[in-house]
Write an enzyme that holds these catalytic residues in place. Structure first.
Site, short mmCIF file in Angstrom:
data_model
loop_
_atom_site.label_atom_id
_atom_site.label_comp_id
_atom_site.label_asym_id
_atom_site.label_seq_id
_atom_site.Cartn_x
_atom_site.Cartn_y
_atom_site.Cartn_z
N CYS A 1 0.84 -1.22 -0.13
CA CYS A 1 -0.02 0.05 0.02
C CYS A 1 0.80 1.33 0.12
CB CYS A 1 -0.86 0.05 1.17
SG CYS A 1 -2.03 1.44 1.35
N CYS B 1 -6.05 -0.27 7.07
CA CYS B 1 -5.81 0.55 5.67
C CYS B 1 -7.16 1.51 5.36
CB CYS B 1 -5.71 -0.76 4.73
SG CYS B 1 -5.46 0.02 2.84
N ASP C 1 0.36 3.71 1.84
CA ASP C 1 0.25 4.29 3.16
C ASP C 1 1.78 4.64 3.58
OD1 ASP C 1 0.38 4.39 6.04
OD2 ASP C 1 -1.89 3.97 5.74
N ARG D 1 3.08 4.78 6.35
CA ARG D 1 3.54 4.18 7.72
C ARG D 1 4.07 2.71 7.06
NH1 ARG D 1 -2.31 4.96 10.46
NH2 ARG D 1 -2.65 4.56 8.31
N HIS E 1 -1.95 -3.92 5.08
CA HIS E 1 -1.69 -3.82 6.43
C HIS E 1 -3.16 -3.24 7.03
CE1 HIS E 1 -2.35 0.91 5.77
NE2 HIS E 1 -2.43 0.61 4.67
ZN ZN Z 1 -3.26 1.16 3.26
#
Ligand code: ZN
Length: 229
Positions: A50, A109, A52, A54, A106
């Site tokens: 992803c 999400c 993302d 993080r 993750h």
């Molecule tokens: Zn995500």
């Protein structure tokens, strides 16, 4: 008289300064590091994760630059019409000869949650339809889960597993197996809460192994408690 050029300070100066400190630190620990890496990359892994912020690839499995070829998009989707992902996959498999493709979801999400909430975000809704398809396919399992955090966790897991299926169905992976190339595809799900990676028991190393591996991964999921985000 020559005019003095104004000194322009980049609005990203803090990042550039940080980069200088990092490269100096790496060189201090391993003086040949950049020289070696500049000549060639030979990663064993393709990471499809992803976007993302993080969930950075090399950092969370504690590997240095050069070890993982990375493709990231919202909600770690492998779509058969996504030329970007397919091109990265083809380069990684055919040219770099990676031995493992890891689909990394993750927990928590935002893309997955938007699907569960049926929230309208804009253009990205069209992309997230791929996750919506996964939710629809497993709607019976998902609807039985309460609270919402558990439903999110389970859909994050199911999405990673189903994206492995999509990956295995690509011509890139099928052709690699056809010519006897060593290649396995796996599903993981990362926990933002404690930084732990969860193996979703989905490991596919041949065309024949796909359906048994898929069945087994789904059976294991129903036995395990979903991990809340
Ligand atoms: Zn995500």
């Amino acid at each position: 008289m020559t005019e003095e050029k104004p000194i322009v300070t980049s609005p990203l100066q803090d990042l550039l300064d940080s980069n200088l400190r990092w490269s100096a630190m790496v060189r201090r620990d391993d003086p040949q590091f950049f020289e070696r890496l500049a000549k060639q990359q030979s990663p064993k892994y393709l990471w499809i994760g992803c976007s993302d912020s993080r969930v950075p690839a090399t950092q969370i499995v504690d590997l240095p630059p050069g070890e993982i070829f990375v493709q990231r998009n919202v909600a770690n989707v492998v779509s058969h019409s996504d030329l970007n992902c397919l091109s990265a996959m083809q380069f990684a498999v055919d040219i770099l000869k990676v031995e493992h493709i890891i689909i990394v979801g993750h927990y928590g999400c935002g893309g997955v949650q938007a699907v569960l909430d049926e929230r309208r975000l804009g253009l990205v809704d069209n992309w997230l339809r791929h996750v919506g398809d996964v939710a629809q396919k497993h709607s019976g399992v998902l609807q039985a889960l309460q609270p919402m955090a558990l439903r999110n966790a389970r859909l994050c897991e199911l999405n990673a597993i189903e994206q492995v299926v999509n990956t295995c169905h690509t011509t890139v992976v099928m052709d690699a197996w056809e010519r006897g190339q060593k290649l396995a595809v796996h599903a993981w799900c990362y926990s933002l809460d404690d930084g732990h990676m969860h193996d979703l028991n989905m490991h596919v190393d041949s065309r024949e192994a796909l359906h048994p591996a898929h069945d087994q991964a789904l059976r294991q999921l129903t036995r395990l408690p979903a991990t809340p985000a």
